[in-house]
Design a protein around this motif. Sequence first.
Motif, mmCIF file in Angstrom:
data_model
loop_
_atom_site.group_PDB
_atom_site.id
_atom_site.type_symbol
_atom_site.label_atom_id
_atom_site.label_comp_id
_atom_site.label_asym_id
_atom_site.label_seq_id
_atom_site.Cartn_x
_atom_site.Cartn_y
_atom_site.Cartn_z
ATOM 1 N N ILE A 1 12.978 4.283 -8.612
ATOM 2 C CA ILE A 1 12.932 5.123 -7.601
ATOM 3 C C ILE A 1 13.074 4.436 -6.174
ATOM 4 C CG2 ILE A 1 11.928 6.941 -8.786
ATOM 5 C CD1 ILE A 1 9.604 6.798 -6.930
ATOM 6 N N LYS B 1 12.267 -1.993 3.978
ATOM 7 C CA LYS B 1 12.393 -2.798 5.396
ATOM 8 C C LYS B 1 14.045 -3.083 5.262
ATOM 9 C CE LYS B 1 8.559 -5.728 5.056
ATOM 10 N NZ LYS B 1 7.960 -6.757 5.321
ATOM 11 N N ASP C 1 3.341 13.440 -6.717
ATOM 12 C CA ASP C 1 3.535 13.685 -5.424
ATOM 13 C C ASP C 1 3.987 12.591 -4.549
ATOM 14 O OD1 ASP C 1 2.547 15.327 -2.920
ATOM 15 O OD2 ASP C 1 0.884 14.268 -2.875
ATOM 16 N N TYR D 1 6.878 2.503 9.326
ATOM 17 C CA TYR D 1 6.071 1.464 8.771
ATOM 18 C C TYR D 1 6.795 0.530 10.329
ATOM 19 C CZ TYR D 1 5.498 -3.341 7.133
ATOM 20 O OH TYR D 1 5.279 -4.727 6.892
ATOM 21 N N ILE E 1 7.146 0.240 0.665
ATOM 22 C CA ILE E 1 7.517 -0.232 2.088
ATOM 23 C C ILE E 1 8.932 -0.551 1.625
ATOM 24 C CG2 ILE E 1 7.221 -1.474 4.148
ATOM 25 C CD1 ILE E 1 4.508 -0.417 3.531
ATOM 26 N N ILE F 1 16.564 5.670 -4.922
ATOM 27 C CA ILE F 1 16.644 6.608 -4.083
ATOM 28 C C ILE F 1 15.982 6.485 -2.736
ATOM 29 C CG2 ILE F 1 15.444 9.064 -3.991
ATOM 30 C CD1 ILE F 1 15.741 8.402 -7.156
ATOM 31 N N LEU F 2 14.649 5.695 -2.479
ATOM 32 C CA LEU F 2 13.864 5.559 -1.405
ATOM 33 C C LEU F 2 14.675 4.279 -0.584
ATOM 34 C CD1 LEU F 2 10.332 5.572 -2.968
ATOM 35 C CD2 LEU F 2 12.072 7.688 -1.945
ATOM 36 N N THR G 1 9.637 -4.668 14.185
ATOM 37 C CA THR G 1 10.782 -4.341 13.399
ATOM 38 C C THR G 1 10.460 -3.079 12.701
ATOM 39 O OG1 THR G 1 9.640 -5.532 11.717
ATOM 40 C CG2 THR G 1 11.469 -6.550 12.881
ATOM 41 N N THR G 2 10.956 -2.276 11.908
ATOM 42 C CA THR G 2 10.504 -0.877 11.465
ATOM 43 C C THR G 2 10.977 -0.918 10.192
ATOM 44 O OG1 THR G 2 12.745 0.482 11.754
ATOM 45 C CG2 THR G 2 11.420 0.239 13.637
ATOM 46 N N GLY G 3 10.361 0.101 9.418
ATOM 47 C CA GLY G 3 10.548 0.497 8.058
ATOM 48 C C GLY G 3 10.092 1.704 7.520
ATOM 49 N N LYS G 4 10.118 2.141 6.232
ATOM 50 C CA LYS G 4 9.977 3.336 5.865
ATOM 51 C C LYS G 4 8.605 3.169 4.763
ATOM 52 C CE LYS G 4 11.450 6.873 5.649
ATOM 53 N NZ LYS G 4 10.890 8.145 6.712
ATOM 54 N N TYR G 5 7.669 3.973 4.803
ATOM 55 C CA TYR G 5 6.488 3.849 4.232
ATOM 56 C C TYR G 5 6.270 4.980 3.165
ATOM 57 C CZ TYR G 5 1.466 4.135 3.200
ATOM 58 O OH TYR G 5 0.069 4.261 2.783
ATOM 59 N N PHE G 6 6.222 5.058 1.786
ATOM 60 C CA PHE G 6 6.102 6.148 0.920
ATOM 61 C C PHE G 6 4.779 5.687 0.134
ATOM 62 C CE2 PHE G 6 10.582 5.144 1.493
ATOM 63 C CZ PHE G 6 10.933 6.420 1.746
ATOM 64 N N GLU G 7 4.061 6.999 -0.249
ATOM 65 C CA GLU G 7 3.029 6.728 -0.953
ATOM 66 C C GLU G 7 3.213 7.879 -2.178
ATOM 67 O OE1 GLU G 7 -0.902 6.741 2.013
ATOM 68 O OE2 GLU G 7 -1.153 8.193 0.298
ATOM 69 N N VAL G 8 3.240 7.189 -3.386
ATOM 70 C CA VAL G 8 3.666 7.787 -4.719
ATOM 71 C C VAL G 8 2.599 8.111 -5.422
ATOM 72 C CG1 VAL G 8 5.605 8.196 -6.399
ATOM 73 C CG2 VAL G 8 6.078 7.210 -4.018
ATOM 74 N N GLU G 9 2.562 9.150 -6.087
ATOM 75 C CA GLU G 9 1.595 9.478 -7.193
ATOM 76 C C GLU G 9 2.227 9.683 -8.596
ATOM 77 O OE1 GLU G 9 -2.057 11.588 -4.685
ATOM 78 O OE2 GLU G 9 -1.240 12.538 -6.345
ATOM 79 N N THR H 1 4.488 11.257 -0.400
ATOM 80 C CA THR H 1 4.285 11.410 1.118
ATOM 81 C C THR H 1 5.094 10.303 1.880
ATOM 82 O OG1 THR H 1 2.110 10.117 1.213
ATOM 83 C CG2 THR H 1 2.147 12.646 0.863
#
Lengths: 85, 85
Positions: free
Chosen positions: B63, B9, A36, A42, B7, B67-68, B38-46, A38
């Motif tokens: 990954i 950045k 999974d 941030y 995270i 990819i991220l 400042t901004t960044g991307k947040y991902f939660e991965v299972e 999502t």
Amino acid sequence: MWRAIIIVKYKEGILDPEAKTIHHALGTLGYHVVTDLTTGKYFEVEIDGSLSRAEAEKVVQEISSKILSNPVVQRFTYELTEDKA
Amino acid sequence: MWRAIIIVKYKEGILDPEAKTIHHALGTLGYHVVTDLTTGKYFEVEIDGSLSRAEAEKVVQEISSKILSNPVVQRFTYELTEDKA
């Protein structure tokens, strides 16, 4: 100086097309062990250190709900810490 | 099951136009106490719980870098925890 880390995520049940696309790409690349994924936004925000904790917290809550997120489909969490450096 | 919070950045010195725009908007709206953003991307991965910690960590690093994030202009940090629920 106050430093806030704000995370904005989609609410449960809201479609997250970016996450769907990335998850699919991971499968295509052989990463089937990823069950999974999502996504969220941030933010690191610095706030004037002359404010009290309550005032800084009010600013974080206001900008998070009014500007950094869309409360209809997203929710936010934050951590506020005092940076004395 | 393994759960990774990733995270992404921008590296120091890389222009972050979204952050600049939001910071400017905050000023326009009267939030002059916000001194930096400042901004960044947040991902939660299972990840499949049958993997060892070392294997899960390898997947997260691969990954994240392939990819991220874009390693040319971004850097990532992650936290990997075991979720026994």
